[in-house]
Design a protein around this motif. Sequence first.
Motif, PDB file in Angstrom:
ATOM      1  N   HIS A 210       0.805  -1.221   0.000  1.00 29.48           N
ATOM      2  CA  HIS A 210       0.000   0.000   0.000  1.00 29.48           C
ATOM      3  C   HIS A 210       0.833   1.264   0.000  1.00 29.48           C
ATOM      4  N   GLY A 211       1.932   1.243   0.746  1.00 22.61           N
ATOM      5  CA  GLY A 211       2.760   2.440   0.856  1.00 22.61           C
ATOM      6  C   GLY A 211       1.960   3.589   1.427  1.00 22.61           C
ATOM      7  N   ILE A 212       2.226   4.766   0.943  1.00 22.59           N
ATOM      8  CA  ILE A 212       1.569   5.977   1.454  1.00 22.59           C
ATOM      9  C   ILE A 212       0.082   5.980   1.113  1.00 22.59           C
ATOM     10  N   LEU A 213      -0.297   5.251   0.051  1.00 22.94           N
ATOM     11  CA  LEU A 213      -1.711   5.211  -0.350  1.00 22.94           C
ATOM     12  C   LEU A 213      -2.584   4.486   0.686  1.00 22.94           C
ATOM     13  N   GLY A 214      -1.933   3.773   1.576  1.00 18.77           N
ATOM     14  CA  GLY A 214      -2.664   3.053   2.608  1.00 18.77           C
ATOM     15  C   GLY A 214      -3.447   3.980   3.526  1.00 18.77           C
ATOM     16  N   ILE A 215      -3.140   5.253   3.451  1.00 15.83           N
ATOM     17  CA  ILE A 215      -3.815   6.232   4.316  1.00 15.83           C
ATOM     18  C   ILE A 215      -5.173   6.663   3.724  1.00 15.83           C
ATOM     19  N   VAL A 216      -5.431   6.256   2.474  1.00 13.89           N
ATOM     20  CA  VAL A 216      -6.658   6.694   1.774  1.00 13.89           C
ATOM     21  C   VAL A 216      -7.938   6.380   2.571  1.00 13.89           C
ATOM     22  N   PRO A 217      -8.138   5.139   3.044  1.00 11.31           N
ATOM     23  CA  PRO A 217      -9.382   4.860   3.801  1.00 11.31           C
ATOM     24  C   PRO A 217      -9.534   5.749   5.035  1.00 11.31           C
TER      25      PRO A 217
END
Lengths: 172, 296
Positions: A10-17
Amino acid sequence: MRSTSSKVPHGILGIVPFLLAIFGAVVASLPLGIDGGANAGLPLSLIIVFFWLARRPGLLPSLALLFIGLMHDALSGAPFGLTALAFLAVRAFILEQNVFAFSQSFLLGWIGFAAMCAGVLLFEWLVMSWYLGKFLFAPPFFIELLIGILAYPPIAAICGWLDFKVFGIRKG
Amino acid sequence: MSRILRRTNENATLAQMLLQRLDFIAAVFISLALLIVGKIDDGFNQRAQAVIADVAVPAAEFIGKPIVWAGEISDLVNAYLVESEENARMQAENTRLRQLEPRLLQLINENERLRDLLSLPPVTDSPVITARSVTYPGSPFLWTTLLDAGAADGVKPYQPVIDHNGVIGRILSVGDSSSRALLITDLNSRVPVMVLETGDRAILEGDNSRKPQLAFLEAAHKVEPGFRVVTSGDGGVFPPLLPIGVTEIEETGMLRVVPSADMARLEYVQIIQHEEPAAPEEQEPVAVPENEGANP
């Protein structure tokens, strides 16, 4: 509790939710005028939290849920900790009961959300009644449940589209 | 070698699961602790919420801009569609208000003269702070709204909040740049009121419904539906004679008040900087001249 780590990097995109749920808490507090003045709100952050917990629980850890809940309470004026506790209960239910079926089909997700939303509203009604020392006027809770059930399909569709666009692997 | 790797993986998974469980227990513990502390000390909730609200209000205002714009566009379209009808109505209203103006001035003068004769203090207009209601006031269990004015603007707890129709509530908690208003429909709201037509005094009690109830009214009251309800000024939090709404009687005989302000559509509100009169023991002792009070 089973492992909730996801195989998708996920990387930094894991923060989206997490950001979506915070955004949901803010939007739900705005005067949207969708209840016709019935004193009920849109359980937007609950829909978002439920969707992502059912799909990618590793992206919404308990402390993130605590923060989202506190933000929700600060905006709505509810006692601090109430919404966080409700979200944590949703997380425990989804993970402990192993009910990942919610992410397998849209209909199951919808039915699961309806049951979860009813449970959360009942929990909030009971806690608030204890908190205020008298049983609260119940009809707005039913209206909020109805709004939540009706709002789930479009919001889940947007979240599903985002899931596919951001993480690339379609689930369910 | 593969056994060692497998065991290392198993240990890592176990550690991760343990961490998640601890994470969960910690979050539940914090939530419960906050809930219980808030129940014991109501001020804790208000202080904590004020801190977060200071951050959340600008975000809510930013995100809510499209909704405000949509409302303005809708108003513009409505105004265009009903322009002639609306213009005629406003012109008629303007004419009526102009006719009332001399009568109003006469009444103000007469009122001042009579107050002077009775040695009553002059009525002073308290300064007001205009603020915008940022959040939707209703939820199934609370009737409060966040305002975008706080301590930095001079807002203090207990100050009355009105909109152009009448009283909507009072300030509950104050942050630096935001504040929360408790609306008259909330379960915790109590406002001393007076029925204008009969002079009956009562307490307006919110019960989370859209129409708060009139409580502690004298048994022999003569209140009928449609009578105007205003603040009585008792208790000092609200200045007297601020309009609240009109009475309505339910089938059960319970008296309720239909608020003049539409609580579900609050936009701009005014916070009255009304200073509560000091309690008698806090008032400066008045020096009485020795010969005063003696019969001539």
